[in-house]
Design a protein around this motif. Structure first.
Motif, mmCIF file in Angstrom:
data_model
loop_
_atom_site.group_PDB
_atom_site.id
_atom_site.type_symbol
_atom_site.label_atom_id
_atom_site.label_comp_id
_atom_site.label_asym_id
_atom_site.label_seq_id
_atom_site.Cartn_x
_atom_site.Cartn_y
_atom_site.Cartn_z
ATOM 1 N N MET A 91 43.022 39.745 37.422
ATOM 2 C CA MET A 91 42.460 38.420 38.123
ATOM 3 C C MET A 91 41.686 38.582 39.209
ATOM 4 S SD MET A 91 45.815 36.051 36.555
ATOM 5 C CE MET A 91 46.373 36.544 35.386
ATOM 6 N N LYS A 107 46.006 28.771 41.194
ATOM 7 C CA LYS A 107 45.163 29.186 40.180
ATOM 8 C C LYS A 107 44.176 30.426 40.511
ATOM 9 C CE LYS A 107 41.473 26.551 40.288
ATOM 10 N NZ LYS A 107 40.477 25.382 40.062
ATOM 11 N N GLN A 135 40.655 32.840 39.055
ATOM 12 C CA GLN A 135 39.477 32.884 38.287
ATOM 13 C C GLN A 135 39.439 34.276 37.528
ATOM 14 O OE1 GLN A 135 35.890 31.970 40.137
ATOM 15 N NE2 GLN A 135 34.589 33.276 38.435
ATOM 16 N N VAL A 166 41.239 38.708 26.200
ATOM 17 C CA VAL A 166 41.854 37.912 27.547
ATOM 18 C C VAL A 166 43.404 38.390 27.209
ATOM 19 C CG1 VAL A 166 42.188 35.769 28.375
ATOM 20 C CG2 VAL A 166 40.089 36.284 27.408
ATOM 21 N N TYR A 210 45.027 29.182 29.937
ATOM 22 C CA TYR A 210 43.397 29.380 30.444
ATOM 23 C C TYR A 210 42.515 28.101 30.121
ATOM 24 C CZ TYR A 210 45.205 34.234 30.042
ATOM 25 O OH TYR A 210 45.932 35.297 30.244
ATOM 26 N N ILE A 231 36.843 32.217 33.327
ATOM 27 C CA ILE A 231 38.164 31.146 32.993
ATOM 28 C C ILE A 231 38.840 31.173 34.047
ATOM 29 C CG2 ILE A 231 38.094 31.869 30.458
ATOM 30 C CD1 ILE A 231 39.954 33.988 30.778
ATOM 31 N N CYS A 232 39.514 30.046 34.096
ATOM 32 C CA CYS A 232 40.602 29.948 35.134
ATOM 33 C C CYS A 232 41.960 29.877 34.375
ATOM 34 C CB CYS A 232 40.674 28.486 35.722
ATOM 35 S SG CYS A 232 38.963 28.040 36.421
ATOM 36 N N PHE A 233 42.753 30.552 35.302
ATOM 37 C CA PHE A 233 44.082 30.927 34.756
ATOM 38 C C PHE A 233 45.299 29.976 35.566
ATOM 39 C CE2 PHE A 233 48.424 33.069 35.247
ATOM 40 C CZ PHE A 233 48.657 33.286 33.969
#
Length: 134
Positions: free
Chosen positions: A1, A33, A35, A44, A55, A106-108
């Motif tokens: 990440m 958070k 990216q 993923v 996500y 994507i954001c996690f």
């Protein structure tokens, strides 16, 4: 990440967080958070891995696949800009895999942070329940 993204600067207007979270909670999400960027074909996550969070797709498309008859991959659904994925494995182990169909951003959000947002934002919770019912 990799690096964190600031929701205020994000161009994705379809994001459930931007649409339905209270501003104070958006600020709290910012601190937890991350990216991620993946190339087309990258996983993923894979079936059997531990669920660590949820996500949100900023840009791109992801296919959710599951093993079908004769262990052939079957596409369960395809998600794109603004959608969430990884939520159906919440609390345990993923029963499916998520593979990038295109280059994605994507954001996690980790499970604990997501849980706190979910509990404290009724409109957001309602929208997440709608996603679960699809």
């Amino acid at each position: 990440m990799s690096a964190k993204i600031n929701c205020d600067e994000c161009s994705n207007t379809a994001c459930l967080i931007k649409q339905y979270c209270l501003p104070i909670w958006i600020n709290k999400i910012e601190s937890n958070k991350f990216q991620m960027e993946c190339k087309a074909g990258d996983a993923v996550f894979r079936k059997g891995e531990r669920v660590n969070g949820i996500y949100f797709i900023k840009h791109g498309k992801v296919k959710i696949i599951s093993s079908g008859i004769n262990n052939d991959d079957q596409i369960v659904r395809v998600v794109g800009n603004g959608h969430i994925f990884g939520h159906r494995g919440a609390g345990g182990i993923y029963p499916f895999s998520a593979i990038a169909l295109s280059d994605i951003t994507i954001c996690f959000i980790d499970n604990d942070s997501f849980y706190n947002v979910y509990i404290n934002n009724p409109q957001f919770s309602l929208e997440i329940m709608k996603v679960h019912s699809r």
